[in-house]
Design a protein around this motif. Structure first.
Motif, PDB file in Angstrom:
ATOM      1  N   ALA A   1       0.822  -1.218   0.000  1.00 11.40           N
ATOM      2  CA  ALA A   1       0.000   0.000   0.000  1.00 11.40           C
ATOM      3  C   ALA A   1       0.856   1.269   0.000  1.00 11.40           C
ATOM      4  O   ALA A   1       0.340   2.363  -0.237  1.00 11.40           O
ATOM      5  CB  ALA A   1      -0.925  -0.005   1.218  1.00 11.40           C
TER       6      ALA A   1
ATOM      7  N   ILE B   1      -4.962   3.230  -2.678  1.00 11.71           N
ATOM      8  CA  ILE B   1      -6.110   2.356  -2.422  1.00 11.71           C
ATOM      9  C   ILE B   1      -7.192   3.175  -1.724  1.00 11.71           C
ATOM     10  O   ILE B   1      -6.938   3.733  -0.644  1.00 11.71           O
ATOM     11  CB  ILE B   1      -5.682   1.152  -1.544  1.00 11.71           C
ATOM     12  CG1 ILE B   1      -4.565   0.367  -2.251  1.00 11.71           C
ATOM     13  CG2 ILE B   1      -6.877   0.251  -1.228  1.00 11.71           C
ATOM     14  CD1 ILE B   1      -3.878  -0.664  -1.378  1.00 11.71           C
TER      15      ILE B   1
ATOM     16  N   ASN C   1     -12.553  -1.788  -3.086  1.00  9.16           N
ATOM     17  CA  ASN C   1     -11.836  -3.048  -3.343  1.00  9.16           C
ATOM     18  C   ASN C   1     -12.241  -4.201  -2.423  1.00  9.16           C
ATOM     19  O   ASN C   1     -11.592  -5.248  -2.445  1.00  9.16           O
ATOM     20  CB  ASN C   1     -10.329  -2.830  -3.138  1.00  9.16           C
ATOM     21  CG  ASN C   1      -9.686  -2.173  -4.329  1.00  9.16           C
ATOM     22  OD1 ASN C   1      -9.593  -2.758  -5.388  1.00  9.16           O
ATOM     23  ND2 ASN C   1      -9.254  -0.934  -4.142  1.00  9.16           N
TER      24      ASN C   1
ATOM     25  N   SER D   1       0.709   1.953  -3.777  1.00  9.53           N
ATOM     26  CA  SER D   1      -0.558   1.966  -4.533  1.00  9.53           C
ATOM     27  C   SER D   1      -1.560   2.860  -3.827  1.00  9.53           C
ATOM     28  O   SER D   1      -1.679   2.808  -2.603  1.00  9.53           O
ATOM     29  CB  SER D   1      -1.248   0.606  -4.541  1.00  9.53           C
ATOM     30  OG  SER D   1      -0.457  -0.399  -4.916  1.00  9.53           O
TER      31      SER D   1
END
Ligand code: NAP
Length: 240
Positions: free
Chosen positions: A131, A136, A195, A134
């Motif tokens: 993370a 998220i 997600n 990315s």
């Protein structure tokens, strides 16, 4: 003796790391968490809430005359509140930055201050996350803390090289692990975290690694400090 200071040693990855390290009679582990779950003659537990910086400031590392190796593992972490920015509680923002980024920075500072002049092998190993790289949704603060931890680690390695204090630094993404943190992630709703289904599927499909298997991989990085040339790395970099 090899001495390990491991935060978040009561559960999940930190507990698995501690248990594996204690199998070697040359290892002594100091663990830190709010709760404790390990009893062993080579284990000392410090009960502490990392959300309290007053308590963290009192942490001192001992003088270790017989140390061959000293290792700080900043593992304790929380995913924090999973919500989009605008819906977050300010106190939860503070807690997540504190536990995931401020505490590891302070403990690293204390570790360097205490051991920089010792001849023992020295390692600071920070448990990061994919993370950190990315974006998220729902995890803004968590992603930011892990990105910060990666950069803190890179600068610490740079300073160790400049000052010739011989401290190896790694910031390792451990992959996805079957721990309480993943349970919390799966119990969110899709409004706050688009997600969610992917993470539910990971569990259903058996894609989550066990804490023990992940700990074995992390221990390879400890025992073979040149395994990764990069400070920021991942257990997924291991090819065998
Ligand atoms: N699980 C994953 O899929 C995954 C993926 C990527 C990265 N990571 C990272 O891996 C590390 C370990 O995570 P995990 O999955 O093993 O989590 P976990 O099972 O939830 O364990 C977290 C540990 O941190 C400690 N901790 C949490 N809040 C604390 C506080 N306020 N004060 C002191 N200790 C505290 C907990 O101890 P107490 O509750 O007893 O205080 C526990 O020992 C974290 O840094 C996490 O970000 C995990």
């Amino acid at each position: 003796m090899n001495y390990y200071f491991i935060t978040g040693s009561s559960k999940g990855l930190g507990k698995a790391l501690t248990e594996l390290l204690l199998q070697n009679e040359n290892n002594f582990v100091f663990g830190y968490a709010r709760s404790s779950s390990i009893t062993h003659h080579r284990y000392y537990h410090k009960h502490i809430d990392f959300a309290s910086l007053e308590a963290v400031q009192k942490i001192k590392f001992p003088e270790l005359k017989d140390a061959k190796k000293v290792v700080l593992i900043n593992n304790a972490g929380i995913v924090g509140e999973i919500k989009h920015v605008g819906n977050l509680s300010n106190q939860k923002i503070v807690d997540c930055y504190t536990i995931n980024l401020i505490v590891p920075s302070m403990l690293s500072n204390e570790f360097v201050k205490t051991y920089q002049k010792t001849n023992a092998e020295k390692l600071v190993l920070n448990i990061s996350s994919g993370a950190s790289q990315s974006a998220i949704d729902g995890w803004s603060v968590y992603c930011a803390t892990k990105a910060g931890l990666d950069m803190f680690s890179r600068v610490l390695q740079e300073e160790s090289n400049i000052n010739k204090i011989n401290i190896k630094v790694l910031s390792i993404a451990p992959g996805i692990i079957d721990t309480e943190m993943q349970q919390q992630i799966r119990s969110t709703d899709s409004q706050n975290f688009s997600n969610i289904n992917r993470f539910v599927e990971y569990k259903k499909n058996g894609d989550l690694a066990s804490a023990e298997d992940t700990a074995k991989k992390i221990i390879r990085f400890i025992n073979e400090p040149n395994l990764s040339k990069n400070v920021v790395c991942s257990v997924r970099d291991l090819t065998k």
